[in-house]
Design a protein around this motif. Structure first.
Motif, PDB file in Angstrom:
ATOM      1  N   GLY A 149      50.483  32.532  37.410  1.00 28.75           N
ATOM      2  CA  GLY A 149      49.662  33.301  36.470  1.00 28.75           C
ATOM      3  C   GLY A 149      48.192  33.258  36.842  1.00 28.75           C
ATOM      4  N   GLU A 150      47.726  32.059  37.241  1.00 33.39           N
ATOM      5  CA  GLU A 150      46.313  31.929  37.627  1.00 33.39           C
ATOM      6  C   GLU A 150      46.013  32.734  38.883  1.00 33.39           C
ATOM      7  N   ARG A 151      46.981  32.767  39.798  1.00 32.01           N
ATOM      8  CA  ARG A 151      46.784  33.532  41.031  1.00 32.01           C
ATOM      9  C   ARG A 151      46.669  35.029  40.734  1.00 32.01           C
ATOM     10  N   ARG A 152      47.418  35.481  39.743  1.00 33.51           N
ATOM     11  CA  ARG A 152      47.304  36.894  39.351  1.00 33.51           C
ATOM     12  C   ARG A 152      45.918  37.187  38.801  1.00 33.51           C
ATOM     13  N   MET A 153      45.395  36.248  38.029  1.00 33.17           N
ATOM     14  CA  MET A 153      44.050  36.422  37.477  1.00 33.17           C
ATOM     15  C   MET A 153      43.023  36.454  38.614  1.00 33.17           C
ATOM     16  N   LEU A 154      43.235  35.570  39.598  1.00 34.96           N
ATOM     17  CA  LEU A 154      42.328  35.556  40.748  1.00 34.96           C
ATOM     18  C   LEU A 154      42.399  36.889  41.489  1.00 34.96           C
ATOM     19  N   ASP A 155      43.586  37.397  41.651  1.00 33.06           N
ATOM     20  CA  ASP A 155      43.779  38.671  42.330  1.00 33.06           C
ATOM     21  C   ASP A 155      42.979  39.787  41.634  1.00 33.06           C
ATOM     22  N   ILE A 156      42.999  39.764  40.302  1.00 27.09           N
ATOM     23  CA  ILE A 156      42.254  40.775  39.537  1.00 27.09           C
ATOM     24  C   ILE A 156      40.750  40.546  39.685  1.00 27.09           C
ATOM     25  N   ALA A 157      40.334  39.271  39.652  1.00 26.98           N
ATOM     26  CA  ALA A 157      38.908  38.957  39.841  1.00 26.98           C
ATOM     27  C   ALA A 157      38.436  39.451  41.208  1.00 26.98           C
ATOM     28  N   MET A 158      39.307  39.306  42.222  1.00 33.09           N
ATOM     29  CA  MET A 158      38.952  39.771  43.571  1.00 33.09           C
ATOM     30  C   MET A 158      38.813  41.290  43.609  1.00 33.09           C
ATOM     31  N   ALA A 159      39.662  41.971  42.870  1.00 32.57           N
ATOM     32  CA  ALA A 159      39.539  43.433  42.796  1.00 32.57           C
ATOM     33  C   ALA A 159      38.247  43.814  42.074  1.00 32.57           C
ATOM     34  N   LEU A 160      37.894  43.052  41.037  1.00 28.46           N
ATOM     35  CA  LEU A 160      36.671  43.335  40.278  1.00 28.46           C
ATOM     36  C   LEU A 160      35.416  43.092  41.106  1.00 28.46           C
ATOM     37  N   ALA A 161      35.537  42.189  42.093  1.00 25.96           N
ATOM     38  CA  ALA A 161      34.384  41.858  42.925  1.00 25.96           C
ATOM     39  C   ALA A 161      33.856  43.077  43.677  1.00 25.96           C
ATOM     40  N   ALA A 162      34.701  44.075  43.833  1.00 25.34           N
ATOM     41  CA  ALA A 162      34.263  45.314  44.492  1.00 25.34           C
ATOM     42  C   ALA A 162      33.498  46.217  43.530  1.00 25.34           C
ATOM     43  N   GLU A 163      33.331  45.761  42.277  1.00 30.46           N
ATOM     44  CA  GLU A 163      32.672  46.557  41.226  1.00 30.46           C
ATOM     45  C   GLU A 163      33.299  47.949  41.149  1.00 30.46           C
ATOM     46  N   PRO A 164      34.616  48.002  40.969  1.00 30.98           N
ATOM     47  CA  PRO A 164      35.294  49.298  41.024  1.00 30.98           C
ATOM     48  C   PRO A 164      35.025  50.179  39.808  1.00 30.98           C
ATOM     49  N   ARG A 165      35.194  51.458  40.002  1.00 28.82           N
ATOM     50  CA  ARG A 165      35.180  52.402  38.876  1.00 28.82           C
ATOM     51  C   ARG A 165      36.608  52.690  38.442  1.00 28.82           C
ATOM     52  N   VAL A 166      37.525  52.508  39.389  1.00 31.57           N
ATOM     53  CA  VAL A 166      38.950  52.680  39.082  1.00 31.57           C
ATOM     54  C   VAL A 166      39.677  51.435  39.563  1.00 31.57           C
ATOM     55  N   LEU A 167      40.444  50.822  38.667  1.00 31.05           N
ATOM     56  CA  LEU A 167      41.206  49.630  39.015  1.00 31.05           C
ATOM     57  C   LEU A 167      42.689  49.945  38.883  1.00 31.05           C
ATOM     58  N   LEU A 168      43.415  49.789  39.989  1.00 30.36           N
ATOM     59  CA  LEU A 168      44.845  50.083  40.008  1.00 30.36           C
ATOM     60  C   LEU A 168      45.601  48.760  40.026  1.00 30.36           C
ATOM     61  N   LEU A 169      46.463  48.540  39.056  1.00 32.19           N
ATOM     62  CA  LEU A 169      47.183  47.263  38.954  1.00 32.19           C
ATOM     63  C   LEU A 169      48.682  47.526  39.038  1.00 32.19           C
ATOM     64  N   ASP A 170      49.341  46.870  39.984  1.00 34.27           N
ATOM     65  CA  ASP A 170      50.783  47.067  40.138  1.00 34.27           C
ATOM     66  C   ASP A 170      51.547  45.895  39.527  1.00 34.27           C
ATOM     67  N   GLU A 171      52.129  46.126  38.380  1.00 32.53           N
ATOM     68  CA  GLU A 171      52.925  45.130  37.657  1.00 32.53           C
ATOM     69  C   GLU A 171      52.211  43.787  37.487  1.00 32.53           C
ATOM     70  N   PRO A 172      51.027  43.798  36.883  1.00 31.64           N
ATOM     71  CA  PRO A 172      50.274  42.547  36.750  1.00 31.64           C
ATOM     72  C   PRO A 172      50.961  41.523  35.853  1.00 31.64           C
ATOM     73  N   ALA A 173      51.837  41.975  34.948  1.00 27.26           N
ATOM     74  CA  ALA A 173      52.472  41.026  34.020  1.00 27.26           C
ATOM     75  C   ALA A 173      53.766  40.448  34.575  1.00 27.26           C
ATOM     76  N   ALA A 174      54.197  40.930  35.750  1.00 30.36           N
ATOM     77  CA  ALA A 174      55.482  40.477  36.291  1.00 30.36           C
ATOM     78  C   ALA A 174      55.470  38.974  36.534  1.00 30.36           C
ATOM     79  N   GLY A 175      56.479  38.295  36.055  1.00 32.63           N
ATOM     80  CA  GLY A 175      56.633  36.864  36.311  1.00 32.63           C
ATOM     81  C   GLY A 175      55.719  35.979  35.489  1.00 32.63           C
ATOM     82  N   LEU A 176      54.941  36.559  34.580  1.00 32.73           N
ATOM     83  CA  LEU A 176      54.051  35.723  33.762  1.00 32.73           C
ATOM     84  C   LEU A 176      54.798  35.196  32.541  1.00 32.73           C
ATOM     85  N   THR A 177      54.385  34.025  32.088  1.00 27.15           N
ATOM     86  CA  THR A 177      54.901  33.489  30.830  1.00 27.15           C
ATOM     87  C   THR A 177      54.302  34.308  29.695  1.00 27.15           C
TER      88      THR A 177
END
Ligand SMILES: Nc1ncnc2c1ncn2[C@@H]1O[C@H](COP(=O)(O)OP(=O)(O)O)[C@@H](O)[C@H]1O
Ligand SMILES: [Mg+2]
Length: 273
Positions: A149-177
């Motif tokens: 779960g923490e790694r998924r959050m890191l993955d999203i933080a890494m995507a945010l680091a690009a300061e995106p205007r559009v964020l595409l997330l592929d099954e971010p909730a998969a495998g989370l508690t």
């Protein structure tokens, strides 16, 4: 609302398999837009086409009014399209903060010259992305030591680091508690409202909690688009997913759409909408 991404006649064929079939779809600026559909519906391919991992067989992609159909992945990411993948990829031996800083680096003006001081200030600045996704306290931890779960959050933080205007997330909730899904929802709700979020997800409860617009794909085609409530009530969607409504009950009680698809509901794609 203006549309930040417009797809027209978007098609991707892999040999005889048409993964995305003539899709006309727009994503409004600032939308929380979910794309749902059973396994093999073409959801991941759609994200690949928007981000530039794949080139379409035919059709057009407009981003912010300009045609980016032929633009490379790198170019699109510089223009503000960021994404995460079904399997998060992080540098395991590096710290969480370094992962985010390295993800931000290609988007800084001085990216061509390596400056330690610059990198340090970048790493500090990246703390706010870790805060957005709720893992600021893990900044110094090696990424390899994080939970799924923490790694998924890191993955999203890494995507945010690009300061995106559009964020595409592929099954971010998969495998989370359940707790992980709650944290994810909190994090996604904390994103700046002007960022357009396109999220592929199976869990309809999650989709209802986050999205203002839901698009249903089926066999690469658009089955329906609307608010979560409209989608729940849509006859074609219900027929495609639910089969026997009396037996299966409400769409939003079912959660995992895949399981419903496998249960053998009639396939109405191509006829509906
Ligand atoms: N690289 C590829 N080569 C061949 N077929 C592919 C490839 N990627 C996806 N497909 C096929 O395209 C269809 C849509 O796949 P995908 O976009 O992954 O669906 P989803 O994400 O909705 O489960 C599936 O039939 C899949 O097998
Ligand atoms: Mg997929």
């Amino acid at each position: 609302m203006t549309d930040v991404i417009e797809l027209s006649g978007l098609t991707k064929a892999f040999g005889a398999t048409v993964a995305v079939a003539g899709l006309d779809l727009a994503f409004a600026a600032g939308a929380r837009h979910a794309v749902i559909g059973p396994n093999g519906a073409g959801k991941t391919t759609l994200l690949h086409l928007i981000s530039g991992e794949l080139r379409p067989t035919s059709g057009r992609i407009r981003y912010d009014g300009r045609d980016v159909t032929r633009g490379s992945r790198v170019k699109r990411s510089r223009l503000g399209i960021a994404r995460t993948f079904q399997q998060p990829t992080v540098w395991s031996s590096l710290s969480v903060a370094d992962n985010v800083a390295l993800a931000a680096w290609p988007h800084t003006p001085a990216r061509g010259t390596w400056l330690r001081s610059r990198y340090r200030s970048l790493a500090e600045d990246c703390g706010r992305h870790l805060e957005t996704v709720g893992i600021a306290t893990l900044a110094g931890r090696p990424a390899g030591a994080l939970s799924h779960g923490e790694r998924r959050m890191l993955d999203i933080a890494m995507a945010l680091a690009a300061e995106p205007r559009v964020l595409l997330l592929d099954e971010p909730a998969a495998g989370l508690t359940e707790h992980g899904v709650e944290r994810l929802l909190t994090a996604l709700r904390a994103l700046p409202p002007e960022v357009t979020v396109v999220v592929v997800e199976h869990d309809f409860a999650f989709v209802s909690a986050l999205a203002d617009t839901v698009t249903v794909l089926h066999d690469g085609r658009l089955l329906a688009t609307g608010t979560p409530a409209q989608i729940t009530a849509d006859a074609a969607v219900r027929a495609a997913y639910l089969g026997d409504l009396d037996e299966l009950g409400d769409l939003d009680e079912l959660g995992d759409l895949d399981r419903v698809g496998e249960a053998g509901g009639p396939h109405v794609a191509g006829e509906a909408v």
